[in-house]
Design a protein around this motif. Structure first.
Motif, PDB file in Angstrom:
ATOM      1  N   ASP A  61       0.822  -1.198   0.000  1.00 53.85           N
ATOM      2  CA  ASP A  61       0.000   0.000   0.000  1.00 53.85           C
ATOM      3  C   ASP A  61       0.865   1.261   0.000  1.00 53.85           C
ATOM      4  O   ASP A  61       0.545   2.252  -0.668  1.00 53.85           O
ATOM      5  N   ARG A  62       1.976   1.222   0.713  1.00 53.61           N
ATOM      6  CA  ARG A  62       2.881   2.370   0.722  1.00 53.61           C
ATOM      7  C   ARG A  62       3.446   2.623  -0.669  1.00 53.61           C
ATOM      8  O   ARG A  62       3.541   3.771  -1.125  1.00 53.61           O
ATOM      9  N   TYR A  64       2.070   1.699  -3.495  1.00 57.39           N
ATOM     10  CA  TYR A  64       0.965   2.154  -4.346  1.00 57.39           C
ATOM     11  C   TYR A  64       0.734   3.652  -4.171  1.00 57.39           C
ATOM     12  O   TYR A  64       0.605   4.400  -5.150  1.00 57.39           O
ATOM     13  N   LYS A  65       0.684   4.094  -2.937  1.00 58.60           N
ATOM     14  CA  LYS A  65       0.421   5.509  -2.674  1.00 58.60           C
ATOM     15  C   LYS A  65       1.560   6.391  -3.172  1.00 58.60           C
ATOM     16  O   LYS A  65       1.336   7.551  -3.547  1.00 58.60           O
ATOM     17  N   ASP A 165      -9.144   5.114  -8.648  1.00 59.40           N
ATOM     18  CA  ASP A 165      -8.439   6.342  -8.268  1.00 59.40           C
ATOM     19  C   ASP A 165      -8.013   7.183  -9.467  1.00 59.40           C
ATOM     20  O   ASP A 165      -7.439   8.267  -9.290  1.00 59.40           O
ATOM     21  N   LYS A 167      -5.650   6.360 -11.500  1.00 56.34           N
ATOM     22  CA  LYS A 167      -4.193   6.245 -11.639  1.00 56.34           C
ATOM     23  C   LYS A 167      -3.880   5.400 -12.874  1.00 56.34           C
ATOM     24  O   LYS A 167      -4.427   4.305 -13.030  1.00 56.34           O
TER      25      LYS A 167
END
Length: 295
Positions: A61-62, A64-65, A165, A167
């Motif tokens: 997740d880190r 990805y963000k 999102d 993205k």
């Protein structure tokens, strides 16, 4: 699905489940690759999971963000279209008028295939025309379903999230290339391919936790021992086609990603990361700074 020596299981890319919890300050299967101020995240994935495997490790997740774009093995949006799905179904079958698998393996081995096939409740008639890839994928997926593996994997999860999102997402290879890999699986050595596939399918139950633990810890040494070593030694042609050649085609694309400012998060099957032929070792040899992302 661990320690499988043959190609199709690596192509399915470590379809396994995950039940082991992460510990604090653990390494992970996510790496940060840097060239000056430019960086790319590389994550090893599992393509099928169980509902209980979510939420995913926080390192994913880190990454990805922190990424501006996601890059998968192929274009997942196109892969899931009806037209491509139909082509993939055709790819795992021999064309009409071409000898089937029963003419390409010994009578004893084909009878073993029939026995295993029917043990999963499948009709013998459904075997007609299937290539080795079609048989092995079907049996593998049924085996996983019996183990409760019924949720989307990491790739589909993040692809769906990226779409929601807004993205951008891309692929390292075309769907045509993946279809070609399916069609050619085991071609020319169907006897060895199917025999080892059945052997490993039958022996797959006792090593799940070891494989999951290696993936959770991002242990390239253990991933190599559990996945790569046997395939490299006993199925060198499949290993070259499914792992080495594809890695070599992907590396120049990652080189280009490291020459611009947008941050990409590259998500590929974990088997592509381990070993001296793996992406992590190859990126290190190219002189990039490669660090595991830690919890």
């Amino acid at each position: 699905m661990m320690k499988f020596k043959q190609g199709i299981f690596s192509f399915v890319s470590l379809i396994i489940l995950s039940v082991v919890a992460l510990t604090a300050a653990a390494d992970s299967s996510v790496w940060k690759v840097s060239s000056g101020d430019n960086l790319v995240y590389v994550g090893g994935t599992l393509h099928v999971l169980r509902q209980g495997d979510y939420p995913l490790p926080s390192e994913f997740d880190r990454a990805y963000k922190g990424a501006d774009k996601l890059v998968f093995e192929t274009d997942l949006e196109k892969l899931h279209t009806p037209e491509v799905m139909q082509r993939m179904q055709q790819a795992v079958r021999y064309p009409e008028g071409i000898s089937g698998l029963d003419k390409r393996v010994s009578a004893a081995l084909y009878q073993r295939i029939v026995t295993v096939w029917t043990q999963y409740g499948l009709p013998v008639e459904a075997l007609n025309g299937l290539r080795p890839s079609g048989i092995v994928i079907t049996l593998t997926m049924l085996n996983l379903k019996l183990a409760g593996v019924d949720a989307q994997g990491i790739d589909d999860f993040y692809h769906g999230r990226a779409f929601a999102d807004g993205k951008p997402a891309g692929g390292l290879e075309s769907v045509d290339q993946q279809i070609g890999l399916l069609a050619g699986m085991g071609a020319g050595d169907e006897e060895t391919f199917m025999r080892t596939s059945l052997d490993e399918l039958e022996a797959s139950g006792g090593i799940v936790n070891d494989m999951v633990d290696a993936w959770r810890r991002g242990s390239l040494a253990d991933l190599e021992r559990l996945v790569i070593d046997d395939m490299r030694r006993e199925s060198p042609e499949a290993f070259r086609t499914l792992i080495v050649d594809r890695n070599q085609k992907w590396l120049p694309q990652i080189d280009l990603m490291l020459q611009d400012r947008p941050v990409e998060f590259v998500l590929v099957g974990s088997g592509h990361l381990a070993g001296k032929e793996g992406l992590i070792a190859q990126l290190q040899q190219r002189g990039y700074r490669v660090e595991q992302v830690r919890n």
